[in-house]
Design a protein around this motif. Structure first.
Motif, PDB file in Angstrom:
ATOM      1  N   LEU A  64       0.838  -1.208   0.000  1.00 18.72           N
ATOM      2  CA  LEU A  64       0.000   0.000   0.000  1.00 18.72           C
ATOM      3  C   LEU A  64       0.871   1.254   0.000  1.00 18.72           C
ATOM      4  N   ALA A  65       1.999   1.193   0.743  1.00 18.99           N
ATOM      5  CA  ALA A  65       2.894   2.352   0.795  1.00 18.99           C
ATOM      6  C   ALA A  65       3.487   2.613  -0.589  1.00 18.99           C
ATOM      7  N   LEU A  66       3.890   1.540  -1.283  1.00 25.27           N
ATOM      8  CA  LEU A  66       4.463   1.701  -2.632  1.00 25.27           C
ATOM      9  C   LEU A  66       3.443   2.332  -3.579  1.00 25.27           C
ATOM     10  N   ASN A  74       3.522   9.808  -9.617  1.00 26.66           N
ATOM     11  CA  ASN A  74       3.181   9.388 -10.969  1.00 26.66           C
ATOM     12  C   ASN A  74       4.370   8.736 -11.688  1.00 26.66           C
ATOM     13  N   THR A  75       5.197   7.986 -10.899  1.00 27.14           N
ATOM     14  CA  THR A  75       6.320   7.262 -11.520  1.00 27.14           C
ATOM     15  C   THR A  75       6.291   5.812 -11.046  1.00 27.14           C
ATOM     16  N   LYS A  76       6.900   4.969 -11.833  1.00 29.16           N
ATOM     17  CA  LYS A  76       6.968   3.536 -11.520  1.00 29.16           C
ATOM     18  C   LYS A  76       7.821   3.284 -10.271  1.00 29.16           C
ATOM     19  N   GLN A  77       7.462   2.298  -9.453  1.00 29.44           N
ATOM     20  CA  GLN A  77       8.260   1.929  -8.279  1.00 29.44           C
ATOM     21  C   GLN A  77       8.441   0.409  -8.251  1.00 29.44           C
ATOM     22  N   VAL A  78       9.635  -0.017  -7.804  1.00 28.71           N
ATOM     23  CA  VAL A  78       9.874  -1.462  -7.659  1.00 28.71           C
ATOM     24  C   VAL A  78      10.271  -1.726  -6.214  1.00 28.71           C
ATOM     25  N   GLY A  79       9.754  -2.782  -5.617  1.00 30.13           N
ATOM     26  CA  GLY A  79      10.119  -3.100  -4.240  1.00 30.13           C
ATOM     27  C   GLY A  79       9.929  -4.572  -3.944  1.00 30.13           C
ATOM     28  N   VAL A  97       7.629  -6.582  -6.324  1.00 29.71           N
ATOM     29  CA  VAL A  97       6.470  -5.892  -6.895  1.00 29.71           C
ATOM     30  C   VAL A  97       6.902  -4.706  -7.740  1.00 29.71           C
ATOM     31  N   THR A  98       6.241  -4.548  -8.859  1.00 32.03           N
ATOM     32  CA  THR A  98       6.447  -3.386  -9.710  1.00 32.03           C
ATOM     33  C   THR A  98       5.101  -2.679  -9.793  1.00 32.03           C
ATOM     34  N   VAL A  99       5.075  -1.407  -9.412  1.00 35.19           N
ATOM     35  CA  VAL A  99       3.822  -0.653  -9.444  1.00 35.19           C
ATOM     36  C   VAL A  99       3.946   0.448 -10.498  1.00 35.19           C
ATOM     37  N   ILE A 100       3.017   0.441 -11.439  1.00 37.69           N
ATOM     38  CA  ILE A 100       3.100   1.362 -12.584  1.00 37.69           C
ATOM     39  C   ILE A 100       1.828   2.220 -12.647  1.00 37.69           C
ATOM     40  N   PRO A 101       1.967   3.560 -12.745  1.00 36.39           N
ATOM     41  CA  PRO A 101       0.756   4.384 -12.866  1.00 36.39           C
ATOM     42  C   PRO A 101       0.154   4.205 -14.265  1.00 36.39           C
ATOM     43  N   LEU A 102      -1.178   4.031 -14.335  1.00 36.37           N
ATOM     44  CA  LEU A 102      -1.830   3.882 -15.641  1.00 36.37           C
ATOM     45  C   LEU A 102      -2.526   5.184 -16.027  1.00 36.37           C
ATOM     46  N   THR A 103      -3.333   5.702 -15.082  1.00 41.42           N
ATOM     47  CA  THR A 103      -3.970   7.002 -15.355  1.00 41.42           C
ATOM     48  C   THR A 103      -3.683   7.892 -14.157  1.00 41.42           C
TER      49      THR A 103
END
Ligand code: ADP
Length: 354
Positions: A64-66, A74-79, A97-103
Motif C-alpha cells: 500500500l505504501a508503494l 506518478n512514476t513507476k516503483q519497484v520493491g 512488486v512493480t507498481v506502474i501508474p496507468l492514469t
C-alpha cells in the motif's frame, strides 16, 4: 479463464481497455489493477494463491505504501514485500512488486513476481552446501582412517572385525546424514501450500507414532496418544509426518529408558497444537534458541551415539513455516521437554469436542 473481474459489492463497474487486459493475460504473471481507494478492479486468477488480498482488500502495508508513492509521484516503483504464510509463525513469502501508474491519480498496475523468493532459496542453498561439506568430512575421514587400519591389521582377525564394525556404523551415519540432507533440501525447495492436500491431523500423528515404534520398543518407552481430532490442515502429508516423526524420535532418544512420551492435540482459535512431551534430559534455556539451527547439537557425543544428524529440528522448523505455522519448545533440564508443532487448520474442517 486467466483474467477476471473482481467480484465485490464495493467494486465499481469499470471497464479496462481490452488491449491492456489481453497484454496482462499474455504475460502469464500475477497482475492487479487498482482503482482509487486501492480497490482491485481486475486481477489474474493466480493472485488469489499469493495471500496478498483478504476479503478483496490488499493486506500488505508495504505494498500500500508503494502504491501511495506511485500515486503521489506518478512514476513507476519497484520493491520487495513479505507476505506471511499463515496467521502464526515466521513463515514468509517474498515477492518482487512493480507498481506502474496507468492514469493520473486513479488506476495503477501492480505486477508481482516470485523472483526474490527464488533468490532467497538460492542463498539458503549456498549456505547449506557449505555446512554439508563440513559435516560429510567427519564420517568420510573416519572411513578412510578405518580402512587404513584394516589394511594395517590384516593378519589380526580380531582387530579387523573391530575396525570393520566401526566402518559399518560410520557408513550408516553417512547414509542417515545424506537422507536427512535430501529431506531438508526437499522441504526447503517445496511450497506445500501451492499444491496443498487436505491432511487429517490424527492420521499424520498416528502414522508418525507407528514409524517410531521400533525405537520406542528398543528403549522400553511407551508413546501414548489418547485423544482424537477431526482437524484438517492444508499441506504436504509426507512433510507433516516427517516433522512429527522427528519430534517423537528426539523425545525417545533424549530420554532415559522406560520413561513415557506423550503426544496430544488441542485446538484453539483455528490453530491445532500437536504437542510431544517427554520425561527426558531437557534442554537448558540458553540452548533452546539454537537447537533449531542446522547441524546444531547440545551434546555432539550423545547425538552421535543416537545416530542424530543435527538436522531433525531444522526440518521441523521449515515444515512448520512452510505450512504457515511454527514450532515452539518448553523444557527444563532433567525434567523433560515439550515440543509443539502449531499449524493453522483448514477453515472448512470442523473440530468435534475432544
Ligand atoms: P539430532 O539429530 O542431533 O537429534 P535435532 O535437530 O533433531 O538433531 O536436535 C538438535 C539438538 O537438540 C539435539 O542434538 C539435542 O541436543 C537437542 N534435542 C532435541 N530434542 C530434544 C529433546 N526432546 N530432549 C532433549 N534434547 C533435545
Amino acid at each position: 479463464m486467466k483474467f477476471r473481474r473482481v467480484d465485490s459489492a464495493q467494486t465499481p463497474e469499470r471497464e479496462l481497455p481490452e488491449m491492456l487486459t489481453q497484454t496482462l493475460n499474455q504475460l502469464g504473471g500475477h497482475a492487479l489493477v487498482l482503482a482509487n481507494g486501492e480497490i482491485p478492479i481486475f486481477m489474474t486468477s493466480s493472485v488469489d494463491q499469493l495471500g496478498v488480498l483478504k476479503d478483496g482488500k490488499i493486506q500488505s502495508p508495504e505494498l500500500l505504501a508503494l502504491v501511495r508513492v506511485v500515486r503521489r509521484n506518478n512514476t513507476k516503483q519497484v520493491g520487495v514485500i513479505e507476505i506471511p504464510r499463515g496467521p502464526i509463525g515466521e513463515g514468509r513469502h517474498e515477492l518482487t512488486v512493480t507498481v506502474i501508474p496507468l492514469t493520473e491519480g486513479d488506476l495503477v498496475l501492480v505486477l508481482l513476481s516470485d523472483e526474490s523468493e527464488a533468490q532467497r532459496i538460492d542463498d539458503i542453498r549456498r549456505d547449506f552446501v557449505a555446512n554439508i561439506s563440513h559435516e560429510l568430512k567427519t564420517p568420510i575421514g573416519a572411513l578412510s582412517l578405518l580402512s587404513e587400519a584394516v589394511l594395517g591389521a590384516k593378519d589380526e582377525p580380531i582387530s579387523v572385525v573391530k575396525f570393520a564394525t566401526r566402518m559399518q556404523s560410520e557408513a550408516k551415519r553417512l547414509t542417515d546424514l545424506v537422507q536427512e540432507i535430501i529431506n531438508l533440501s526437499r522441504v526447503q525447495d517445496s511450497d506445500p501450500l501451492q499444491l496443498a492436500q487436505e491432511v487429517g491431523v490424527e492420521y499424520v500423528v498416528r502414522e508418525a507414532i507407528d514409524q517410531c515404534q521400533i525405537s520406542a520398543d528398543n528403549r522400553n518407552i511407551v508413546v501414548t496418544y489418547p485423544e482424537s481430532t477431526t482437524a484438517i490442515v492444508l499441506g504436504d502429508r509426507h512433510q507433516l509426518i516427517m516433522a512429527i516423526h522427528n519430534l517423537i524420535e528426539n523425545a525417545i532418544n533424549y530420554s532415559p529408558e522406560a520413561t513415557k512420551v506423550s503426544v496430544s492435540t488441542s485446538l484453539t482459535e483455528s490453530i491445532i497444537d500437536i504437542a510431544v512431551s517427554d520425561q527426558g534430559i531437557g534442554i537448558s534455556e540458553s540452548e533452546q534458541d539454537r537447537i533449531f539451527e542446522r547441524f546444531y547439537r547440545v551434546d555432539p557425543a550423545r547425538s552421535r551415539q543416537t545416530g542424530g544428524t543435527g538436522l531433525g529440528l531444522s526440518i521441523v522448523k521449515h515444515v512448520a513455516a512452510k505450512h504457515g505455522g511454527e514450532v515452539t519448545v518448553w523444557s527444563v533440564e532433567n525434567v523433560g521437554s515439550t515440543f509443539s508443532l502449531r499449524l493453522p487448520i483448514y477453515e472448512a474442517s470442523i473440530e468435534s469436542p475432544q
